[in-house]
Scaffold this active site. Structure first.
Site, PDB file in Angstrom:
ATOM      1  N   LYS A 114       4.254  -2.811   2.675  1.00 51.88           N
ATOM      2  CA  LYS A 114       5.638  -3.257   2.871  1.00 51.88           C
ATOM      3  C   LYS A 114       5.897  -3.404   4.351  1.00 51.88           C
ATOM      4  O   LYS A 114       5.269  -2.716   5.157  1.00 51.88           O
ATOM      5  CB  LYS A 114       6.611  -2.212   2.302  1.00 51.88           C
ATOM      6  CG  LYS A 114       7.951  -2.784   1.937  1.00 51.88           C
ATOM      7  CD  LYS A 114       7.848  -3.538   0.639  1.00 51.88           C
ATOM      8  CE  LYS A 114       9.185  -3.925   0.077  1.00 51.88           C
ATOM      9  NZ  LYS A 114       9.046  -4.200  -1.360  1.00 51.88           N
TER      10      LYS A 114
HETATM   11  N1  GLU Z   1       9.301  -7.591  -2.607  1.00 49.39           N
HETATM   12  C1  GLU Z   1       8.904  -7.685  -3.984  1.00 49.39           C
HETATM   13  C2  GLU Z   1       8.712  -6.299  -4.578  1.00 49.39           C
HETATM   14  O1  GLU Z   1       9.291  -5.334  -4.129  1.00 49.39           O
HETATM   15  C3  GLU Z   1       7.726  -8.626  -4.192  1.00 49.39           C
HETATM   16  C4  GLU Z   1       6.468  -8.256  -3.465  1.00 49.39           C
HETATM   17  C5  GLU Z   1       5.397  -9.343  -3.543  1.00 49.39           C
HETATM   18  O2  GLU Z   1       5.590 -10.325  -4.222  1.00 49.39           O
HETATM   19  O3  GLU Z   1       4.382  -9.159  -2.873  1.00 49.39           O
HETATM   20  O4  GLU Z   1       8.042  -6.145  -5.567  1.00 49.39           O
END
Ligand code: GLU
Length: 426
Positions: A114
């Site tokens: 993240k």
């Molecule tokens: N931000 C989204 C999540 O929390 C998607 C992450 C992604 O597609 O890599 O799952």
């Protein structure tokens, strides 16, 4: 013995403490080697960067960004980038850990990551937002690649922001690399169906959960309240409405809207698109976000942000089912209260995995330079969500645990098994 992880930059209000508490609760059911359990609690890498952005008035302002790779045992790390004033390292660390479990749970070949920048994107002009995104991406270059770490949208970021990331990376290496990021616009290698994927996935999980744990009411008699009107909440509410469910309430940061007869979702979306807020629409009664969570309904879908249902308000929740569209909306003390009150909870790493599932489809399409039609994306998304839902339910039955613990058990086991097969290096 599993011991507390003492990170170098400990923060006070800890979302990461929630992630670790969930992990510790689940890991007890797996007979893991102590070293394996300990390894899985730690982020692999943490990156902090302070960088300058020139504002439109000519002044230079400093910003802070992060990227955390929690685990890479199953593949390259995957996870969104968040632009919010609430971003801090503790939060990003927790969100990265949840990505590891989410990807493992839905069985896609990724680890978890993240990123985030401490900024309110609404205070930047388009030009400033582009400058901030390009500089942050430039700082991330040593950490990202289609084989190493693939970013995506999250709170406060959009397909356009992903396009700037893709362009900055591509200009740096000298050729176009669509697979560097997912959630891109369609015309530069994005996938059909990605934008609405998380919201659709939330409702796909709700539909499966209602089959075994609902009151047997028809869709039109089943009431739903959705907190959050970003990408996840707005798409979840609209998709549920299109399937015939009665959406009684929705909210954004400014507050909520409630209509006991059900909201007219196309009208609510049109109002939001025009005004950027739900306030003042007259399409329902105005309620606060906290009042919204306590509304009488069959299903509550928190799709905003972390720590919304806590020890303080969990007893006020009247919904019989919670489907978590947000990451980490429920704290561990709230989990205990909800469980005691007989609320059936479909956890975040399962319910909101539709986004990363279609991100995976996007990455596969980019790598193969072969693109699917929307029906194919929706069909494969539905398959992945239903399969993951019933796997988790089977684990819950096998271990006699709640769905959150079951989802964590399933995910941790997959990563731990792969780790055991690979072995510790050197
Ligand atoms: N931000 C989204 C999540 O929390 C998607 C992450 C992604 O597609 O890599 O799952």
């Amino acid at each position: 013995m599993v011991v507390a992880y003492n990170p170098p930059h400990e923060q006070t209000a800890s979302v990461y403490a929630t992630a670790l508490a969930q992990f510790d609760r689940a890991v007890r059911y797996l007979n893991l080697d102590d070293g394996v359990a300990e390894f899985l609690r730690y982020p692999r890498r943490e990156f902090t960067v302070n960088f300058p952005v020139r504002r439109d008035n000519g002044k230079v302002e400093m910003f802070t960004g992060y990227r955390v790779h929690h685990n890479t045992v199953l593949g390259p790390s995957k996870g969104g980038i968040r632009y919010s004033l609430a971003v801090n390292l503790d939060e990003i660390r927790a969100l990265a850990m949840w990505m590891t479990w989410k990807c493992a749970l839905v069985n896609i070949p990724y680890g978890g990551a993240k990123g985030g920048v401490v900024v309110d994107p609404k205070t930047l002009s388009r030009h400033e937002l582009e400058g901030l995104t390009r500089r942050y991406t430039a700082e991330l270059i040593p950490l990202i690649s289609p084989n190493m770490d693939i970013p995506a949208p999250d709170m406060g970021t959009t397909p356009q922001v992903m396009a700037w990331i893709m362009d900055t990376y591509s200009m740096t290496v000298g050729y176009s690399v669509p697979a560097i990021v997912t959630g891109k616009p369609i015309n530069i290698g994005g996938s059909l169906g990605r934008n609405e994927a998380t919201g659709r996935g939330v409702i796909a999980c709700m539909v499966e959960a209602l089959k075994g744990h609902g009151s047997g009411k028809s869709a039109t008699d089943t009431t739903l309240v959705v907190q959050g009107f970003g990408n996840v909440g707005s798409n979840a509410a609209s998709f549920a409405h299109s399937l015939g469910y009665k959406v009684l309430g929705v909210s954004d940061v400014d507050g909520g809207l409630y209509n006991s007869k059900g909201l007219d979702m196309p009208a609510v979306r049109a109002y939001y698109a025009e005004h950027g807020t739900l306030s003042g629409s007259k399409l329902g009664d105005e309620v606060t976000n906290m009042e919204l969570l306590a509304l009488e309904c069959d299903v509550l879908a928190p799709c905003a942000m972390e720590s919304q249902i806590t020890g303080k308000n969990a007893n006020k929740v009247k919904a019989k089912m919670i489907v978590e569209g947000a990451n980490g909306p429920t704290t561990p003390d709230a989990d205990d209260i909800l469980l005691d009150n007989g609320v059936f909870l479909v956890p975040d790493i399962l319910a909101n995995a539709g986004g990363v599932v279609v991100s995976y489809f996007e990455w596969v399409q980019d790598l193969q330079a072969f693109f699917w039609d929307q029906e194919e994306v929706y069909r494969q998304l539905q398959r992945a969500m239903a399969r993951s839902y019933y796997n988790t339910e089977a684990t819950a039955e096998e271990f006699g645990v709640d769905m959150r613990t079951a989802a964590q058990i399933t995910a941790i086991k997959r990563v731990a098994d792969a780790l055991e097969t690979r072995g510790f290096y050197p």
